[in-house]
Design a protein around this motif. Sequence first.
Motif, PDB file in Angstrom:
ATOM      1  N   LEU A 117       0.820  -1.217   0.000  1.00 44.43           N
ATOM      2  CA  LEU A 117       0.000   0.000   0.000  1.00 44.43           C
ATOM      3  C   LEU A 117       0.852   1.265   0.000  1.00 44.43           C
ATOM      4  CD1 LEU A 117      -2.827  -1.095   2.432  1.00 44.43           C
ATOM      5  CD2 LEU A 117      -3.094  -0.497   0.024  1.00 44.43           C
ATOM      6  N   VAL A 118       1.873   1.300   0.830  1.00 47.23           N
ATOM      7  CA  VAL A 118       2.746   2.482   0.888  1.00 47.23           C
ATOM      8  C   VAL A 118       3.481   2.648  -0.443  1.00 47.23           C
ATOM      9  CG1 VAL A 118       4.808   3.466   1.980  1.00 47.23           C
ATOM     10  CG2 VAL A 118       2.958   2.529   3.385  1.00 47.23           C
ATOM     11  N   THR A 119       3.922   1.551  -1.023  1.00 47.22           N
ATOM     12  CA  THR A 119       4.607   1.605  -2.315  1.00 47.22           C
ATOM     13  C   THR A 119       3.691   2.182  -3.387  1.00 47.22           C
ATOM     14  OG1 THR A 119       5.995  -0.274  -1.706  1.00 47.22           O
ATOM     15  CG2 THR A 119       5.818   0.232  -4.055  1.00 47.22           C
ATOM     16  N   VAL A 120       2.459   1.731  -3.414  1.00 47.56           N
ATOM     17  CA  VAL A 120       1.494   2.252  -4.397  1.00 47.56           C
ATOM     18  C   VAL A 120       1.227   3.730  -4.155  1.00 47.56           C
ATOM     19  CG1 VAL A 120      -0.931   2.154  -5.106  1.00 47.56           C
ATOM     20  CG2 VAL A 120       0.392   0.052  -4.912  1.00 47.56           C
ATOM     21  N   LEU A 121       1.023   4.104  -2.906  1.00 55.94           N
ATOM     22  CA  LEU A 121       0.755   5.505  -2.596  1.00 55.94           C
ATOM     23  C   LEU A 121       1.941   6.399  -2.959  1.00 55.94           C
ATOM     24  CD1 LEU A 121      -1.138   5.090   0.776  1.00 55.94           C
ATOM     25  CD2 LEU A 121      -2.094   5.880  -1.394  1.00 55.94           C
ATOM     26  N   GLU A 122       3.132   5.962  -2.655  1.00 58.07           N
ATOM     27  CA  GLU A 122       4.314   6.758  -2.988  1.00 58.07           C
ATOM     28  C   GLU A 122       4.510   6.852  -4.494  1.00 58.07           C
ATOM     29  OE1 GLU A 122       7.501   4.996  -0.753  1.00 58.07           O
ATOM     30  OE2 GLU A 122       6.979   6.136   1.042  1.00 58.07           O
TER      31      GLU A 122
END
Length: 128
Positions: A117-122
Amino acid sequence: MARATERLRRYLEDCRDEDIEQRLGELETLERTLGAERLSADLDVLSALANETRYRLVRALVAAREELCVCELHAVVDITESGLSHALSQLVDAGLVDDRKDGRWKKYRATNRAIALVTVLEGSVTDE
């Protein structure tokens, strides 16, 4: 979908040149695939990330790429120990963070879901 079926039927009759019963069956399958339980779990995750403190904690754990002690996490966010404990508990409940006891210390690690999720958001942020 039961409430929308008549309206959907009218739409399909007016706008689509295909077998109406087949399309309704496909849409019912799609509805079942979404599943109320899965949607609820996804909303729990999104709710957990919708708080600045919890999101900071998740990002810190993802960036660390290792376990962090609760005392290390306390240095990342400026909140009370009780507030930190509550935030971490919510993240564990949402499946974004794993925890384990190590003697008298508690250690936390980001789960694969949190990392994704953090990877996608970043990756969705564009530099202008």
